[in-house]
Enzyme design. Structure first.
Site, PDB file in Angstrom:
ATOM      1  N   PRO A 181     -94.205 -75.500   2.546  1.00  0.00           N
ATOM      2  CA  PRO A 181     -94.149 -74.122   2.021  1.00  0.00           C
ATOM      3  C   PRO A 181     -93.769 -74.015   0.553  1.00  0.00           C
ATOM      4  O   PRO A 181     -93.699 -72.911   0.018  1.00  0.00           O
ATOM      5  CB  PRO A 181     -93.062 -73.482   2.900  1.00  0.00           C
ATOM      6  CG  PRO A 181     -92.136 -74.617   3.204  1.00  0.00           C
ATOM      7  CD  PRO A 181     -93.009 -75.816   3.378  1.00  0.00           C
ATOM      8  N   GLY A 182     -93.486 -75.143  -0.124  1.00  0.00           N
ATOM      9  CA  GLY A 182     -93.294 -75.068  -1.561  1.00  0.00           C
ATOM     10  C   GLY A 182     -91.939 -75.484  -2.089  1.00  0.00           C
ATOM     11  O   GLY A 182     -91.602 -75.152  -3.230  1.00  0.00           O
ATOM     12  N   GLY A 183     -91.151 -76.229  -1.305  1.00  0.00           N
ATOM     13  CA  GLY A 183     -89.837 -76.653  -1.782  1.00  0.00           C
ATOM     14  C   GLY A 183     -89.918 -77.526  -3.024  1.00  0.00           C
ATOM     15  O   GLY A 183     -89.198 -77.301  -4.002  1.00  0.00           O
ATOM     16  N   ASP A 199    -102.461 -77.949  -0.600  1.00  0.00           N
ATOM     17  CA  ASP A 199    -102.175 -77.969   0.840  1.00  0.00           C
ATOM     18  C   ASP A 199    -103.181 -77.079   1.543  1.00  0.00           C
ATOM     19  O   ASP A 199    -103.716 -76.138   0.940  1.00  0.00           O
ATOM     20  CB  ASP A 199    -100.754 -77.468   1.128  1.00  0.00           C
ATOM     21  CG  ASP A 199    -100.211 -78.018   2.449  1.00  0.00           C
ATOM     22  OD1 ASP A 199    -100.893 -77.893   3.481  1.00  0.00           O
ATOM     23  OD2 ASP A 199     -99.092 -78.565   2.450  1.00  0.00           O
ATOM     24  N   ASP A 237     -94.653 -85.116  -0.515  1.00  0.00           N
ATOM     25  CA  ASP A 237     -93.743 -85.125   0.636  1.00  0.00           C
ATOM     26  C   ASP A 237     -94.566 -84.955   1.918  1.00  0.00           C
ATOM     27  O   ASP A 237     -94.114 -84.337   2.880  1.00  0.00           O
ATOM     28  CB  ASP A 237     -92.694 -84.012   0.493  1.00  0.00           C
ATOM     29  CG  ASP A 237     -91.498 -84.210   1.415  1.00  0.00           C
ATOM     30  OD1 ASP A 237     -91.138 -85.372   1.684  1.00  0.00           O
ATOM     31  OD2 ASP A 237     -90.918 -83.198   1.870  1.00  0.00           O
ATOM     32  N   LYS A 266     -92.358 -91.655   5.170  1.00  0.00           N
ATOM     33  CA  LYS A 266     -91.786 -91.152   6.419  1.00  0.00           C
ATOM     34  C   LYS A 266     -92.155 -92.077   7.577  1.00  0.00           C
ATOM     35  O   LYS A 266     -93.272 -92.593   7.632  1.00  0.00           O
ATOM     36  CB  LYS A 266     -92.291 -89.729   6.702  1.00  0.00           C
ATOM     37  CG  LYS A 266     -91.940 -88.717   5.607  1.00  0.00           C
ATOM     38  CD  LYS A 266     -92.646 -87.382   5.858  1.00  0.00           C
ATOM     39  CE  LYS A 266     -92.382 -86.401   4.730  1.00  0.00           C
ATOM     40  NZ  LYS A 266     -91.079 -85.764   4.839  1.00  0.00           N
TER      41      LYS A 266
END
Length: 303
Positions: A181-183, A199, A237, A266
């Site tokens: 969402p844009g962190g 995205d 990310d 990850k």
């Protein structure tokens, strides 16, 4: 005997032990809490929150003696006390005060070296004047913003820039892959740099409205770096398997159009230590566990 100490992140001791074993590093004695001591040549252990180099074993006769031994070596120290905590705190009270002020966004880690010490026994001090992390026990304290960023994932990129001692600057360009969402986009935009966020899902409304942010709908893996202008900071990310991320990273590095890459590696299930070594083997690359990582590592590459 020269000792190296590897301090595991909280709850990730098994990852550090497996990392060291895979590299052929043998413990010199039983683990001291989260600290693994070895007399083998030191390695860059990705799963170490902090690595203590050239650890000294110092016999002490009193609390005052212990404090003097540490002060005689340097000023700034961080205590690690999984046992003998009361005695260790009394020693710490006799050492110079070291500011624990959280690092603000845009700042970097201080220049002054910070050593680490612990009490192995009531009369045996272990101390290392040179450590890999500038933070006490590798625990980065940052000034959190609980209103602006749309997710707490922003802390990983924030910490990465603090550790790298460099932030993007106004006039530079950033590419944030898997941005929703844009962190991370929020962090990049607040440096003044120009940000393209990619995205399939849209950004949070307040991030998308930032004047230096452009959202591009699509998959990060479908992008061809040869079709895009060069970027100063390539960030990812993305939730994907490490092998797929490695291929993506290598494709962009080979294109020669990126100045810096920062990506989260990850893991689902068991950690693939072999692929971590493949990331680390890329010339110009570093792989480390940040305090704000969970079961994941951060990859950085500089052209």
């Amino acid at each position: 005997m020269t000792l190296t100490g590897y301090l595991a992140p909280v709850d990730l001791e098994h990852e550090l032990r497996d990392d060291l074993a895979a590299a052929g590093v043998r413990p010199a004695r039983r683990p001291h809490g989260r600290l693994v001591l070895s007399s083998d040549p030191p390695i860059e252990a990705a799963w170490a929150a902090n690595t203590w180099h050239d650890v000294e074993e110092i016999r002490i006769t009193s609390i005052g003696h212990a404090a003097k031994e540490l002060r005689d070596r340097q000023r700034n120290w961080a205590m690690y006390a999984p046992v003998h905590g009361g005695r260790a705190k009394l020693i710490a009270e006799k050492l110079p005060h070291v500011s624990a002020r959280p690092v603000e966004r845009g700042d970097v880690v201080p220049d002054a070296p910070r050593g680490s010490w612990t009490l192995l026994e009531p009369d045996l001090l272990l101390a290392a004047t040179r450590c890999t992390s500038p933070f006490p026990n590798g625990e980065a304290r940052l000034v959190e913003d609980r209103d602006g960023p749309p997710s707490r994932a922003y802390l990983k990129l924030y910490e990465a820039f603090v550790r790298l001692r460099r932030w993007p600057a106004a006039g530079e360009t950033c590419l944030d892959l898997g941005a929703s969402p844009g962190g991370w986009t929020w962090v990049l935009a607040h440096t003044g740099a120009s940000v393209t966020a990619v995205d399939k899902a849209p950004l949070a409304d307040h991030v998308a409205r930032l004047p230096n942010v452009h959202w591009r709908e699509g998959s990060a893996f479908a992008l061809d770096p040869r079709d895009l202008p060069p970027v100063d900071w390539w960030c990812s990310d993305i939730i994907c398997y490490p092998r797929r991320l490695l291929g993506l990273v290598e494709r962009w590095i080979d294109a020669g159009t990126v100045g810096n890459l920062i990506a989260t590696i990850k893991f689902q299930g068991l950690t693939d230590h072999g692929i971590v070594r493949e990331f680390a083997a890329i010339p110009g690359a570093h792989v480390l566990h940040l305090h704000h990582n969970k079961h994941e590592l951060t990859f950085h590459w500089h052209a």
